[in-house]
Enzyme design. Structure first.
Site, mmCIF file in Angstrom:
data_model
loop_
_atom_site.group_PDB
_atom_site.id
_atom_site.type_symbol
_atom_site.label_atom_id
_atom_site.label_comp_id
_atom_site.label_asym_id
_atom_site.label_seq_id
_atom_site.Cartn_x
_atom_site.Cartn_y
_atom_site.Cartn_z
ATOM 1 N N ASP A 154 31.499 7.515 15.608
ATOM 2 C CA ASP A 154 32.093 6.250 16.042
ATOM 3 C C ASP A 154 31.257 5.612 17.155
ATOM 4 O OD1 ASP A 154 33.961 4.232 16.171
ATOM 5 O OD2 ASP A 154 35.669 5.525 16.636
ATOM 6 N N ASP A 175 39.163 -1.161 11.002
ATOM 7 C CA ASP A 175 40.362 -0.538 11.566
ATOM 8 C C ASP A 175 41.622 -1.164 10.987
ATOM 9 O OD1 ASP A 175 39.238 1.386 13.101
ATOM 10 O OD2 ASP A 175 39.267 0.249 14.968
HETATM 11 C C1 DGJ Z 1 37.848 3.364 16.420
HETATM 12 C C2 DGJ Z 1 37.872 3.785 14.983
HETATM 13 O O1 DGJ Z 1 37.568 2.712 14.153
HETATM 14 C C3 DGJ Z 1 39.230 4.387 14.672
HETATM 15 O O2 DGJ Z 1 39.300 4.706 13.313
HETATM 16 C C4 DGJ Z 1 39.451 5.581 15.533
HETATM 17 O O3 DGJ Z 1 38.524 6.582 15.202
HETATM 18 C C5 DGJ Z 1 39.322 5.198 16.998
HETATM 19 N N1 DGJ Z 1 38.100 4.493 17.265
HETATM 20 C C6 DGJ Z 1 39.404 6.408 17.879
HETATM 21 O O4 DGJ Z 1 39.165 6.112 19.179
#
Ligand code: DGJ
Length: 722
Positions: A472, A542
């Site tokens: 991430d 997300d």
């Molecule tokens: C952003 C990601 O896109 C989410 O899926 C998740 O992993 C969060 N970060 C966790 O902090």
């Protein structure tokens, strides 16, 4: 011949798939662009195009009207330069002349940069053209590879300082291609967090239409992609000229009309966040741009990108393997979990047939919210008393794979790493360090930071025995002027960061070749060809709401294959939109990507569990088709109350039609859908028992009745003998 040089005419012709590309060396040694478009027979491209410009009758300088292959500043070109160099004398004049060329089979890798590749020499042919500025002693090599099957052309440029003085590269494009006329629509993918990659299509106009990122990441807001198409082009017909950048950092893409009304499509570094000092003996390599021409509309363009990026950009063990169905705990628990909770979700997942459990953010340091601990990659034993290995063993013992979230490029000010190395983040002396999500960005341009990340993340992988990593990256760069560099090189920080990141990714993915890596950036904030070179899949957004996802996946498919898109079924009311959709619909949308779940499976109703279980079985049956089949967009969710797409296998023996009703409308005809890429003479059995000829499905279409908001249907068609 894929690449031909006609010595008498001084014309290069590159041909592959349905596309040709032509160049000409003028008697003065200038390199002019001749042609990019539908494939022409060998020898058909002549220098006339370059000679027909009305430069004699114009007030303007000839240089401003000519179809340069590499426009530069200072001698009459007033458009955006493809290469801008400030020399030691302080001027920007470049006078590049042809100095030689090489044609060879295959494709060379780009050192330290992601790029498409050829597995065998016969898959590609390459051309390198050297241009020289004799006063500066500068050599510019334009690099072309034509991918023989698809006709995609990979373009990049290498600048070598063979002179005796230091020069400064002020801007550099990987590709800058003139096109005849400017009667085009421009297409790009605009977005924001939670609504990434909406397809924007608008007439090009007579100025410069530009999209860019200056964030140090390709970004949620724009994708490093731009296309020009004939105004009449549709998803299935018409000419499209597209450029996609194999790079994950800032970029600048533009479509500009010149004084004669001709267009120029460019992709390269963004000059506001990039310069590069080139000392004598040094060389600079631009990232690669992939040019795709299709006369079969937007789907034709996308299908060329999909195949190329799936098979000759993505690499490694997982490239050709079916991707596991996963369950991720993020939306189920956020930071608030215990090992027992995790195991209860995993047990339920296993009972449904899910193959991979992914533990998301919150497993390390003191991380119970997003204020702390990034950089401290040691397990939180309060949450996981048996450590990562203890949890992984239990998950493995259930017969599932184990996956883990990391955010290696970041550092929390509240972390042991920051206390030990407060200078390791991007910062500028005397200035506030701008925080976002309470975190700072590690300065990946520094070798010691790269080493730290390689060591720390390798240790996590070894300790956990993880089979999957979600990598991430949750904020963009600020203060991107590394104090570790001398002042005259600080504008290089963003690009040096990317080179550092690529070095780290290469090292880690090479050391753990069987691990499936998925990249992520606050959802789809770094969905680009650069990341796909190291990680074959990306978390698309997300936003997991099924209706929002229709648009996001539809737009993402302009460039990127379905097997690159993470697509999860989440809880209702949806956490991002508040919308309630049926479990069936959520599954039917997620089937359009790498299928997974992201919700508390232990909280599902018996009815939803049944649907989930059935859909996992269905994904198992269909994922060969959805992950490697040809993806065709049929009806856009942006303009209709419904949407549709289709997957077809190479043999045309199976096709999956996916139809979605967004909003219900009273008293309308059923949805009629024409399918594509079937065998017109074959009979196809639909799952519901109906039988159609391929011709009927393609030319007449079939009807689907979907009532009720947010409803869906997926229908598998299988070819039969009678
Ligand atoms: C952003 C990601 O896109 C989410 O899926 C998740 O992993 C969060 N970060 C966790 O902090």
């Amino acid at each position: 011949m894929p690449i031909d040089y006609h010595a008498e005419k001084r014309v290069f012709t590159l041909s592959g798939g349905e596309c040709s590309y032509g160049l000409h060396i003028t008697p003065e040694g200038q390199l002019m662009h001749l042609y990019w478009g539908r494939r022409v027979p060998d020898g058909a491209i002549t220098p006339h195009l370059a000679q027909d410009y009305p430069v004699q009758a114009s007030f303007d300088l000839a240089a401003n009207c000519l179809p340069w292959e590499l426009p530069t500043l200072g001698q009459g070109w007033y458009g955006t330069p493809a290469l801008d160099i400030r020399n030691a004398a302080g001027d920007h004049v470049l006078q590049l002349r042809y100095a030689g060329h090489r044609i060879y089979a295959g494709k060379k890798p780009l050192e330290g940069l992601p790029a498409v590749y050829a597995e065998q020499e016969r898959e590609a042919d390459s051309l390198e053209i050297d241009l020289q500025d004799s006063l500066l002693g500068l050599q510019v090599t334009l690099q072309y590879t034509v991918l023989n099957d698809s006709g995609a052309v990979a373009r990049s440029m290498r600048v070598c300082n063979a002179g005796s003085e230091t020069v400064q590269i002020m801007s550099a494009a990987a590709a800058s291609v003139p096109l005849w006329g400017s009667d085009y629509d421009v297409i790009h993918l605009k977005g924001a967090w939670g609504r990434e990659r909406a397809v924007i299509r608008t007439p090009m106009g007579q100025g410069e239409y530009a999209v860019f990122s200056r964030r140090g990441a390709s970004g949620h807001e724009e994708n490093p992609f731009m296309a020009l198409c004939e105004p009449s082009a549709t998803e299935h017909t018409g000419g499209v000229w597209a450029v996609s950048y194999i790079y994950s950092g800032s970029f600048y893409a533009s479509a500009a009309a010149d004084v004669l009304g001709n267009a120029r499509l460019s992709m390269g570094m963004d000059a506001r966040v990039f310069t590069w000092q080139l000392r004598p003996g040094e060389a600079f390599q631009t990232p690669e741009a992939i040019l795709v021409y299709s006369h079969q509309g937007l789907n034709g363009m996308s299908q060329i990108y999909h195949r190329l990026y799936r098979l000759r950009l993505a690499r490694g063990w997982w490239r050709d393997r079916q991707r596991p169905v996963l369950i991720n705990n993020w939306e189920a628990t956020y930071f608030d979990f215990t090992e027992d909770k995790i195991l209860s979700i995993a047990r339920q997942a296993h009972a449904l047939g899910i193959e991979l459990f992914v533990l998301d953010d919150g497993w390390f340091g003191d991380r119970n919210d997003d204020h702390t601990s990034l950089g401290d990659w040691t397990v939180n034993r309060k949450k996981l008393p048996g450590g990562l290995s203890g949890l992984a063993e239990k998950i493995h013992a259930m017969g599932m794979l184990f996956g883990l979230w990391v955010e290696p490029e970041m550092i929390s000010p509240d972390s042991d790493l920051y206390r030990a190395h407060p200078d390791w983040c991007l910062h500028v002396a005397g200035r506030e360090r701008t925080e976002a999500r309470h975190q700072l960005v590690l300065d990946m341009s520094r070798a010691e930071v790269q080493e730290y990340v390689i060591t720390a993340i390798s240790a996590v992988l070894r300790e956990s025995g993880a089979d999957y990593i979600k990598w991430d990256m949750n904020r963009n760069m600020t203060e991107y002027f590394s104090p570790a560099l001398p002042p005259e090189r600080r504008m290089e920080t963003q690009h040096r960061y990317m080179l550092g990141l690529y070095r780290v990714l290469e090292a880690i993915t090479a050391s753990f070749p069987r691990v499936l890596f998925e990249s992520c950036s606050g959802g789809g904030g770094r969905f680009d060809g650069g990341m796909l070179f190291y990680m074959p899949q990306t978390w698309t957004s997300d936003n997991t709401d099924a209706m929002a996802r229709l648009q996001i996946q539809y737009g993402t498919s302009m460039v990127y294959p379905a097997c690159a898109m993470g697509a999860h079924v989440s809880a209702v009311p949806n956490h991002q939109c508040g919308r309630v959709t049926a479990m069936q619909t959520r599954c039917d949308v997620a089937i359009g990507g790498n299928f997974g779940f992201e919700l508390d499976l232990t909280a599902l109703s018996a009815e939803d569990l049944d649907v989930a279980k059935r859909m996992v079985r269905r994904v198992n049956q269909l994922r060969g088709l959805t992950q490697t089949g040809k993806f065709t967009r049929l009806i856009s969710p942006e303009k209709h109350e419904y949407a549709a797409w289709q997957f077809t296998d190479e043999e045309k023996s199976q096709a999956l039609l996916c139809v979605y009703r967004i909003l219900s409308v009273a008293n309308t005809a059923p949805i009629r859908i024409r399918m594509y890429h079937l065998n017109p003479d074959a009979l196809y059995h639909a799952e519901d028992g109906r039988v159609f000829s391929g011709a009927e499905l393609m030319y007449q279409g079939m009807t689907v009745t979907l009532t009720g908001d947010f409803s869906s249907q997926t229908i598998l068609f299988s070819q039969s003998e009678s």
